[in-house]
Scaffold this motif. Sequence first.
Motif, PDB file in Angstrom:
ATOM      1  N   LEU A 103       0.847  -1.184   0.000  1.00  0.00           N
ATOM      2  CA  LEU A 103       0.000   0.000   0.000  1.00  0.00           C
ATOM      3  C   LEU A 103       0.891   1.245   0.000  1.00  0.00           C
ATOM      4  CD1 LEU A 103      -2.119  -2.121   0.766  1.00  0.00           C
ATOM      5  CD2 LEU A 103      -3.004  -0.539   2.491  1.00  0.00           C
ATOM      6  N   ILE A 104       0.535   2.215  -0.840  1.00  0.00           N
ATOM      7  CA  ILE A 104       1.273   3.480  -0.898  1.00  0.00           C
ATOM      8  C   ILE A 104       0.333   4.610  -0.541  1.00  0.00           C
ATOM      9  CG2 ILE A 104       2.541   5.113  -2.346  1.00  0.00           C
ATOM     10  CD1 ILE A 104       3.465   2.792  -4.069  1.00  0.00           C
ATOM     11  N   CYS A 105       0.669   5.333   0.505  1.00  0.00           N
ATOM     12  CA  CYS A 105      -0.080   6.531   0.847  1.00  0.00           C
ATOM     13  C   CYS A 105       0.474   7.695   0.028  1.00  0.00           C
ATOM     14  CB  CYS A 105       0.057   6.847   2.335  1.00  0.00           C
ATOM     15  SG  CYS A 105      -0.268   8.589   2.719  1.00  0.00           S
ATOM     16  N   LEU A 106      -0.352   8.277  -0.810  1.00  0.00           N
ATOM     17  CA  LEU A 106       0.005   9.495  -1.537  1.00  0.00           C
ATOM     18  C   LEU A 106      -0.956  10.577  -1.053  1.00  0.00           C
ATOM     19  CD1 LEU A 106       1.726  10.803  -3.838  1.00  0.00           C
ATOM     20  CD2 LEU A 106      -0.162  10.250  -5.385  1.00  0.00           C
ATOM     21  N   GLY A 107      -0.548  11.285  -0.008  1.00  0.00           N
ATOM     22  CA  GLY A 107      -1.442  12.276   0.565  1.00  0.00           C
ATOM     23  C   GLY A 107      -0.904  12.843   1.861  1.00  0.00           C
ATOM     24  N   GLY A 108      -1.770  13.562   2.543  1.00  0.00           N
ATOM     25  CA  GLY A 108      -1.389  14.183   3.803  1.00  0.00           C
ATOM     26  C   GLY A 108      -1.608  13.260   4.987  1.00  0.00           C
ATOM     27  N   GLY A 109      -1.722  13.866   6.167  1.00  0.00           N
ATOM     28  CA  GLY A 109      -1.823  13.086   7.390  1.00  0.00           C
ATOM     29  C   GLY A 109      -3.069  12.231   7.485  1.00  0.00           C
ATOM     30  N   VAL A 126       0.019  -5.992   5.911  1.00  0.00           N
ATOM     31  CA  VAL A 126       0.758  -5.913   4.652  1.00  0.00           C
ATOM     32  C   VAL A 126       1.649  -4.670   4.724  1.00  0.00           C
ATOM     33  CG1 VAL A 126      -1.039  -7.071   3.305  1.00  0.00           C
ATOM     34  CG2 VAL A 126      -1.063  -4.573   3.485  1.00  0.00           C
ATOM     35  N   ASP A 127       2.657  -4.617   3.865  1.00  0.00           N
ATOM     36  CA  ASP A 127       3.594  -3.489   3.863  1.00  0.00           C
ATOM     37  C   ASP A 127       2.925  -2.218   3.340  1.00  0.00           C
ATOM     38  OD1 ASP A 127       5.544  -5.196   4.765  1.00  0.00           O
ATOM     39  OD2 ASP A 127       6.653  -5.293   2.863  1.00  0.00           O
ATOM     40  N   PHE A 128       3.422  -1.087   3.822  1.00  0.00           N
ATOM     41  CA  PHE A 128       3.005   0.189   3.238  1.00  0.00           C
ATOM     42  C   PHE A 128       4.155   1.180   3.310  1.00  0.00           C
ATOM     43  CE2 PHE A 128       2.473   1.428   7.599  1.00  0.00           C
ATOM     44  CZ  PHE A 128       2.370   2.809   7.660  1.00  0.00           C
ATOM     45  N   ILE A 129       4.122   2.152   2.411  1.00  0.00           N
ATOM     46  CA  ILE A 129       5.093   3.247   2.446  1.00  0.00           C
ATOM     47  C   ILE A 129       4.337   4.570   2.446  1.00  0.00           C
ATOM     48  CG2 ILE A 129       6.895   1.906   1.282  1.00  0.00           C
ATOM     49  CD1 ILE A 129       6.405   3.607  -1.215  1.00  0.00           C
ATOM     50  N   GLN A 130       4.978   5.572   2.980  1.00  0.00           N
ATOM     51  CA  GLN A 130       4.392   6.904   3.045  1.00  0.00           C
ATOM     52  C   GLN A 130       5.047   7.808   2.001  1.00  0.00           C
ATOM     53  OE1 GLN A 130       2.012   8.159   5.078  1.00  0.00           O
ATOM     54  NE2 GLN A 130       2.105   7.216   7.096  1.00  0.00           N
ATOM     55  N   ILE A 131       4.218   8.461   1.186  1.00  0.00           N
ATOM     56  CA  ILE A 131       4.680   9.564   0.344  1.00  0.00           C
ATOM     57  C   ILE A 131       3.847  10.778   0.745  1.00  0.00           C
ATOM     58  CG2 ILE A 131       5.098  10.427  -1.988  1.00  0.00           C
ATOM     59  CD1 ILE A 131       5.130   7.596  -3.018  1.00  0.00           C
ATOM     60  N   PRO A 132       4.250  11.447   1.826  1.00  0.00           N
ATOM     61  CA  PRO A 132       3.459  12.567   2.348  1.00  0.00           C
ATOM     62  C   PRO A 132       3.505  13.779   1.433  1.00  0.00           C
ATOM     63  CG  PRO A 132       5.536  12.392   3.527  1.00  0.00           C
ATOM     64  CD  PRO A 132       5.465  11.205   2.618  1.00  0.00           C
ATOM     65  N   THR A 133       2.366  14.410   1.248  1.00  0.00           N
ATOM     66  CA  THR A 133       2.272  15.504   0.281  1.00  0.00           C
ATOM     67  C   THR A 133       1.943  16.853   0.914  1.00  0.00           C
ATOM     68  OG1 THR A 133      -0.062  15.022  -0.123  1.00  0.00           O
ATOM     69  CG2 THR A 133       1.545  13.911  -1.543  1.00  0.00           C
ATOM     70  N   LEU A 135       3.120  19.615   4.205  1.00  0.00           N
ATOM     71  CA  LEU A 135       4.244  19.915   5.082  1.00  0.00           C
ATOM     72  C   LEU A 135       4.051  19.267   6.449  1.00  0.00           C
ATOM     73  CD1 LEU A 135       6.937  21.355   5.469  1.00  0.00           C
ATOM     74  CD2 LEU A 135       5.663  23.431   6.102  1.00  0.00           C
ATOM     75  N   LEU A 136       2.820  19.294   6.950  1.00  0.00           N
ATOM     76  CA  LEU A 136       2.554  18.688   8.251  1.00  0.00           C
ATOM     77  C   LEU A 136       2.868  17.199   8.240  1.00  0.00           C
ATOM     78  CD1 LEU A 136      -0.379  19.507  10.610  1.00  0.00           C
ATOM     79  CD2 LEU A 136       0.295  17.145  10.256  1.00  0.00           C
ATOM     80  N   ALA A 137       2.427  16.509   7.196  1.00  0.00           N
ATOM     81  CA  ALA A 137       2.690  15.070   7.102  1.00  0.00           C
ATOM     82  C   ALA A 137       4.180  14.794   6.921  1.00  0.00           C
ATOM     83  CB  ALA A 137       1.898  14.467   5.942  1.00  0.00           C
ATOM     84  N   GLN A 138       4.867  15.644   6.190  1.00  0.00           N
ATOM     85  CA  GLN A 138       6.287  15.417   5.933  1.00  0.00           C
ATOM     86  C   GLN A 138       7.129  15.554   7.198  1.00  0.00           C
ATOM     87  OE1 GLN A 138       7.465  17.878   2.595  1.00  0.00           O
ATOM     88  NE2 GLN A 138       6.311  16.648   1.130  1.00  0.00           N
ATOM     89  N   VAL A 139       6.760  16.486   8.066  1.00  0.00           N
ATOM     90  CA  VAL A 139       7.578  16.695   9.265  1.00  0.00           C
ATOM     91  C   VAL A 139       7.050  15.937  10.479  1.00  0.00           C
ATOM     92  CG1 VAL A 139       8.347  18.966   8.503  1.00  0.00           C
ATOM     93  CG2 VAL A 139       6.339  18.799  10.000  1.00  0.00           C
ATOM     94  N   SER A 141       3.374  13.453  10.791  1.00  0.00           N
ATOM     95  CA  SER A 141       2.542  12.251  10.855  1.00  0.00           C
ATOM     96  C   SER A 141       3.068  11.071  10.050  1.00  0.00           C
ATOM     97  CB  SER A 141       1.108  12.581  10.409  1.00  0.00           C
ATOM     98  OG  SER A 141       1.078  13.035   9.069  1.00  0.00           O
ATOM     99  N   SER A 142       3.893  11.310   9.038  1.00  0.00           N
ATOM    100  CA  SER A 142       4.412  10.196   8.239  1.00  0.00           C
ATOM    101  C   SER A 142       5.523   9.436   8.961  1.00  0.00           C
ATOM    102  CB  SER A 142       4.935  10.706   6.890  1.00  0.00           C
ATOM    103  OG  SER A 142       6.079  11.524   7.070  1.00  0.00           O
ATOM    104  N   VAL A 143       6.065  10.035  10.017  1.00  0.00           N
ATOM    105  CA  VAL A 143       7.199   9.449  10.739  1.00  0.00           C
ATOM    106  C   VAL A 143       6.745   8.999  12.128  1.00  0.00           C
ATOM    107  CG1 VAL A 143       9.508   9.883  11.667  1.00  0.00           C
ATOM    108  CG2 VAL A 143       8.796  10.972   9.524  1.00  0.00           C
ATOM    109  N   GLY A 144       6.987   7.753  12.454  1.00  0.00           N
ATOM    110  CA  GLY A 144       6.697   7.311  13.817  1.00  0.00           C
ATOM    111  C   GLY A 144       5.691   6.200  13.966  1.00  0.00           C
TER     112      GLY A 144
END
Length: 369
Positions: A103-109, A126-133, A135-139, A141-144
């Motif tokens: 699963l690939i998240c393409l979006g915000g938090g 199942v595996d997933f990766i974050q592609i945060p779009t 600024l809030l998600a990048q710094v 919610s995508s981490v942790g």
Amino acid sequence: MKKFSKLNVKLKDYSYPIFIGENLISEIMDLIPKFEDYSKIIVITDKVVLKNLFQSYKKIERLSKKKFFSVTLPSGEKTKSFQHLQFLCEKILKEKIDRDALLICLGGGVIGDITGLTANLLLRGVDFIQIPTTLLAQVDSSVGGKTAINSRYGKNLIGSFNQPKAVIISTETLKKLEKRQVISGYAEILKYSLISDKSFFGFLQKNGKKILSLDTATIIKTIKVSCKIKSKIVGKDEKEKGIREILNFGHTFGHAIESFTGFSKKIFHGEAVILGMYLALKLSNYLGLCDTNIINKFCIHLNELKIPYKLRDYKIKISPLNFLKHIKFDKKIKNNKMKFILLQDFAKPVAYVVKDENILNNFLEKNLF
């Protein structure tokens, strides 16, 4: 291969990379070594992101070839609901996925939260990766690894910890953001400087306007410092049993504000956190934990950036009694005792339990507006 920075979130039994740079989405096959081995590639996004970042979406589709499938959800905090969680799970299961799906998240938090929770539930993981779009998600919610949906009783009350395989932060995705969304991201950036690094606050004082205008070099450096601070804290305390709780500075008040406004667009998450940090600083001073110096610096900095930080700026009217009711549904409440992350000074956060509700009520009577 494009130039990028790489950080690692080092947990007790697992670690994963954070890639930070420009135009990294087209490099996904190089950044995720086993990308071609996945049986299906499922992109989860929202309607606004799909419209604004359609070319990024198409890049992933081309690289995924016949394995590609996507689900588009409505945008906004109300998407974090049982209704949309069920819809997402059923939509993906209809494709007859196996445990080798990605699963690939393409979006915000919001999309990151519901995607991470869905990945944890489907086939028991199942595996997933974050592609945060955003600024809030990048710094933040995508981490942790925090994933959740909301309840009628409060924000993020139904969820789990589920770490991604990787986080890909590609800063060109920020160019379509409206100003309020950029400010929302800045809230979390400012939080890191307050709870962890006074010199970073000094950097923000000098470069705040550049960050808000999304100057490329400045924003990449800011994201890197923010992710480094959060990664270090998460690495010490993945499941929020101790030090990780300092990341909740401003959030107890902030979540109560969001809950009161019905998770509507009247106030965004980051905006509520800014209000929450202001109230947390005022409470810190009210309880004698800090002097007014840090509050003054906080207010001066936000005034210079023309960022509002009081409830009246958003025309939100709530009584202290009603506000207390919403605070009591916060996840950090234990044995009916309200716990706040407060500050003694820059980089000196402290967990404080308010044992007497009257103290908090009196504080709110004097400082809520």
